[in-house]
Design a protein around this motif. Sequence first.
Motif, short mmCIF file in Angstrom:
data_model
loop_
_atom_site.label_atom_id
_atom_site.label_comp_id
_atom_site.label_asym_id
_atom_site.label_seq_id
_atom_site.Cartn_x
_atom_site.Cartn_y
_atom_site.Cartn_z
N PRO A 165 13.31 -0.42 -12.37
CA PRO A 165 13.86 0.75 -12.61
C PRO A 165 13.22 2.15 -12.73
CG PRO A 165 14.94 -0.86 -13.97
CD PRO A 165 13.44 -1.49 -13.56
N LEU A 166 11.97 1.96 -13.53
CA LEU A 166 11.18 3.11 -13.58
C LEU A 166 10.35 3.44 -12.35
CD1 LEU A 166 9.53 2.36 -17.37
CD2 LEU A 166 11.37 4.05 -16.55
N ALA A 167 9.86 2.33 -11.71
CA ALA A 167 9.21 2.45 -10.48
C ALA A 167 10.08 3.16 -9.36
CB ALA A 167 8.79 1.13 -9.83
N HIS B 204 0.96 -1.19 0.18
CA HIS B 204 0.01 -0.09 0.03
C HIS B 204 0.81 1.21 0.29
CE1 HIS B 204 -3.65 -2.17 0.94
NE2 HIS B 204 -3.03 -3.19 1.45
N GLU B 205 0.46 2.45 -0.37
CA GLU B 205 1.14 3.55 -0.47
C GLU B 205 1.16 4.00 0.99
OE1 GLU B 205 1.95 5.52 -2.90
OE2 GLU B 205 1.15 4.57 -4.55
N ILE B 206 2.50 4.50 1.35
CA ILE B 206 3.08 4.96 2.67
C ILE B 206 2.45 6.29 2.79
CG2 ILE B 206 4.84 5.15 4.06
CD1 ILE B 206 6.32 3.42 2.37
N MET C 247 6.99 -0.68 -3.96
CA MET C 247 5.46 -1.49 -4.30
C MET C 247 5.71 -2.61 -5.12
SD MET C 247 3.21 0.99 -2.78
CE MET C 247 1.72 0.56 -3.70
N ASP C 248 4.75 -3.61 -4.95
CA ASP C 248 4.83 -4.67 -5.70
C ASP C 248 4.51 -4.41 -7.01
OD1 ASP C 248 5.18 -6.24 -3.47
OD2 ASP C 248 2.96 -7.03 -3.24
N LEU C 249 5.09 -5.05 -8.22
CA LEU C 249 5.04 -4.61 -9.68
C LEU C 249 4.49 -5.74 -10.38
CD1 LEU C 249 8.47 -2.81 -10.07
CD2 LEU C 249 6.04 -1.67 -9.68
#
Length: 547
Positions: free
Chosen positions: A247-249, A213-215, A238-240
């Motif tokens: 790298p982008l995340a 989840h977002e922090i 986060m899970d991808l």
Amino acid sequence: MARYIFITGGVVSSLGKGLASAALGALLQARGYSVRLRKLDPYLNVDPGTMSPFEHGEVFVTDDGAETDLDLGHYERFTGVPCRKTDSVSAGRIYTNVLDKERRGEYLGKTIQVIPHVTNEIKDWLSIGDEETDFMLCEIGGTVGDIEGLPFFEAIRQFMQERPKGDCILMHLTLLPYLAASRELKTKPTQHSVKELRSIGLQPDILVCRTEHEIPESERAKIALFCNVRAESVVPAMDLDSIYKAPLAYHGVGLDQAVLDAFAITPAPRPKLDRWLDVADRIDSPEGEVRIAVVGKYVKLEDAYKSLAEALTHGGFANRVKVRAQWLDAEVFEREHPSPHLDGFHAILVPGGFGERGTEGKIRAAQFARERKIPYLGICLGMQMAVIEAARNLAGLSRAGSQEFDHEAGLSRFEHVVYHMTEWTEGNRTVRRKADDAKGGTMRLGAYDAILTPSSRVAEIYGAATISERHRHRYEVDKKYQKRLEAAGLHFSGLSPDGELPEIVEIPDHPWFVGVQFHPELKSKPFEPHPLFADFVRAALDQSRLV
């Protein structure tokens, strides 16, 4: 002189330190820096070479013949930088080196202790290649608090103290669990993990927090306060849906910027992310789908074939299709006909392995692919099984088999089309092995050249006359059967430079049937798919249009 980034983990294992390290390396490359990545493992095995694939996952092999942790595969796939023997070390190797020095009298009769002798050995290892790169990323296996990891943590504490100020930072991965009942992220495990680090003299500069989840900003500020880091250095992970979006995340949440800030590098070079944007586009916008059956021995643990799974994905990228690989246990085919299990697949791949278990099932899978004209790729043992199948069913050698599977003393069940290799050429020297040698490092390991037959399928695929590929095996196809097998339709299209060791076989009148003695999956990358996998997936795509 390199800047050092040490990557540690806490709370639980399998948080993704290897992927985070690889993705960070790719981001630093995108900003114009050179990188090298290393793995330090606290286990007492000298290397993973004799460890079960079910226990440890695949063994990744480097060009210079090191058997290493599978994380080095991630490092190479994300950065394209070939790893070396010096990029992987275990506690077993460190202690072996220390004890060998003690036996040789190099410590001048001193009492040998963890501090300073073991920690000094670790520090010496860390310093190898210090002048060759801008950033050295060093991942410490296991989690903080593991008893076997303490010498490594102490070594990096000393190393960071001894280097010039600002030359080293510590990045720590932790878990932020989400409690559904209370609908909140819990920061206490992260706080305890950092407290454990600080108790042994290490203070993280960056926290990477695995979370579903977002922090919230309030929780991020709380973590920063209690863990003594800047709020902007608390980075969510986060899970991808694909590891190749990492790298982008990570760039999107500011990991590379946080690292450069920690080193006080300003202004920071702007990143060039075109390579990873293209990969993400190929992931999100496939133009088709193929189904490939992987008939293996270690299918209960996908990490046992990690590089293989990734190379198939890369082959899909090359053809803008999604590859759906299904892992099938070869032993099933020893009890049942392959047809109910393999019908409907667009290609069949038989990977490497050791020992007799499941080999007759692999032979039947190769036979099914040959007779049904389904694209087939055999790797290492998969090539040997294809040769044995052709010897039995095309060349009339009904007792064809491998010396690896003959265990009856003084009595041979098979005519050994595949034999135990006792001597081969490595560079300018001759290597000799005996069947009863210790197992570790007794194989043909690392990069060897092969000469391709002009106008063969593989010469067309590679677009080259000579190739270099990585090996890991003890057994070879016996060249004395070449003429008989070629007369039956199985061509030897790649040989060692001295012409003695078969490297590649193929069936010219088959839509796509190739066996290779080496492991091409070890050199494939998402932005540079290996040509064999790219063409294999293309053949599967052609097959899908016929079904």
